[in-house]
Design an enzyme around this catalytic site. Structure first.
Site, PDB file in Angstrom:
ATOM      1  N   ASP A  24       0.812  -1.198   0.015  1.00 28.34           N
ATOM      2  CA  ASP A  24      -0.114   0.098   0.039  1.00 28.34           C
ATOM      3  C   ASP A  24       0.842   1.282   0.148  1.00 28.34           C
ATOM      4  O   ASP A  24       1.979   1.316   0.639  1.00 28.34           O
ATOM      5  CB  ASP A  24      -0.882   0.151   1.113  1.00 28.34           C
ATOM      6  N   TRP A  29       2.815   7.980  -2.403  1.00 30.07           N
ATOM      7  CA  TRP A  29       4.190   8.149  -2.650  1.00 30.07           C
ATOM      8  C   TRP A  29       4.138   9.015  -4.030  1.00 30.07           C
ATOM      9  O   TRP A  29       5.156  10.004  -3.925  1.00 30.07           O
ATOM     10  CB  TRP A  29       4.858   6.754  -2.913  1.00 30.07           C
ATOM     11  N   ASN A  72     -10.665  -2.771  -6.587  1.00 33.51           N
ATOM     12  CA  ASN A  72      -9.718  -1.642  -7.226  1.00 33.51           C
ATOM     13  C   ASN A  72     -10.462  -1.300  -8.431  1.00 33.51           C
ATOM     14  O   ASN A  72      -9.822  -0.255  -9.022  1.00 33.51           O
ATOM     15  CB  ASN A  72      -8.339  -2.256  -7.488  1.00 33.51           C
TER      16      ASN A  72
END
Length: 246
Positions: A24, A29, A72
């Site tokens: 995850d 990021w 997702n």
């Protein structure tokens, strides 16, 4: 090398044979760097190789990674399409190295919703690496724990309906034989990166007695060194499996 990666001298003797990872933090990021989320997914894919390469020296025989969940699909069409391209590219680029490095690859999850080219690549990679035994890498793709148990129950019910199995024979051991992971041992340790403390429908049945580690590091920054330290800490845990040890 194992002594450099792990912070516990007993890792080889008591370490986890099977580690599962919820990778995850790729999107965050990337956003922290002012880049699109897909940039983070590409960085995360590169990190997988480092962790896989670290496994043999740490005594980790089985590594299962959560690549794409059944939930997702709710992400933007751009991100989903980009992820599917990334999966195809990863298989195409990494196949020879995985074969050479003794990695056996398996995929778990429902393949029915995936495009034919990707499924073909998955099938071919499984066949190509089927003789390897150094590390068993399992990639959960279009996977959800509840979906897996539901599909297993459907297959089990069909066997009963066809008269090949009696309802009296249905128990936990029987059901487990119909799961995607029926050829794998249950995970000893589950790691989730990015600071979130939830299991997100990952290996619900298999992780009933697994140890968990939730770390703040975002997946693209999760190094082999940090992985080794977590594996080392596992070596000093006392696993009871519901019993009271003397």
């Amino acid at each position: 090398m194992a002594k450099d990666l792990a912070d516990n001298s007993e890792t080889d003797r008591k370490g986890p044979g099977h580690v599962a990872v919820i990778m995850d933090g790729n999107g965050r990021w990337a956003q922290q760097r002012g880049r699109p989320r897909l940039f983070g997914h590409h960085a995360g894919a590169k990190r997988v190789r480092e962790i896989v390469n670290a496994c043999p020296d740490l005594g980790v025989k089985y590594l299962t990674i959560f690549a794409f969940s059944t939930e997702n699909w709710k992400r933007t069409q751009t991100e989903v399409a980009g992820l599917m391209r990334l999966f195809r590219r990863y298989i195409e680029r990494e196949a020879r190295d995985l074969l050479r490095e003794g990695v056996r690859v398996r995929f778990i999850g429902d393949r029915m919703k995936l495009d034919e080219k990707l499924v073909s690549l998955m099938d071919n990679l499984e066949l190509l690496t089927s003789g390897n035994d150094r590390v068993h890498l399992t990639i959960a793709l279009n996977y959800g724990g509840r979906d897996e148990v539901t599909r297993a129950a459907q297959r089990l019910a069909y066997e009963v309906e066809q008269g090949r199995l009696s309802y009296k024979d249905v128990d936990a051991e029987t059901l487990s034989k119909f799961l995607d992971t029926h050829v794998l041992p249950d995970p000893d340790l589950v790691i989730r990166t990015s600071g979130e403390a939830r299991i997100s429908n990952f290996l619900l049945w298999q992780s009933a007695y697994a140890e968990y580690e939730f770390v703040d590091t975002l997946w693209p920054d999760f190094s082999a060194g940090e992985f080794g330290k977590i594996v080392g800490r596992y070596g000093v845990r006392e696993r009871r499996f519901g019993a009271v040890l003397a």
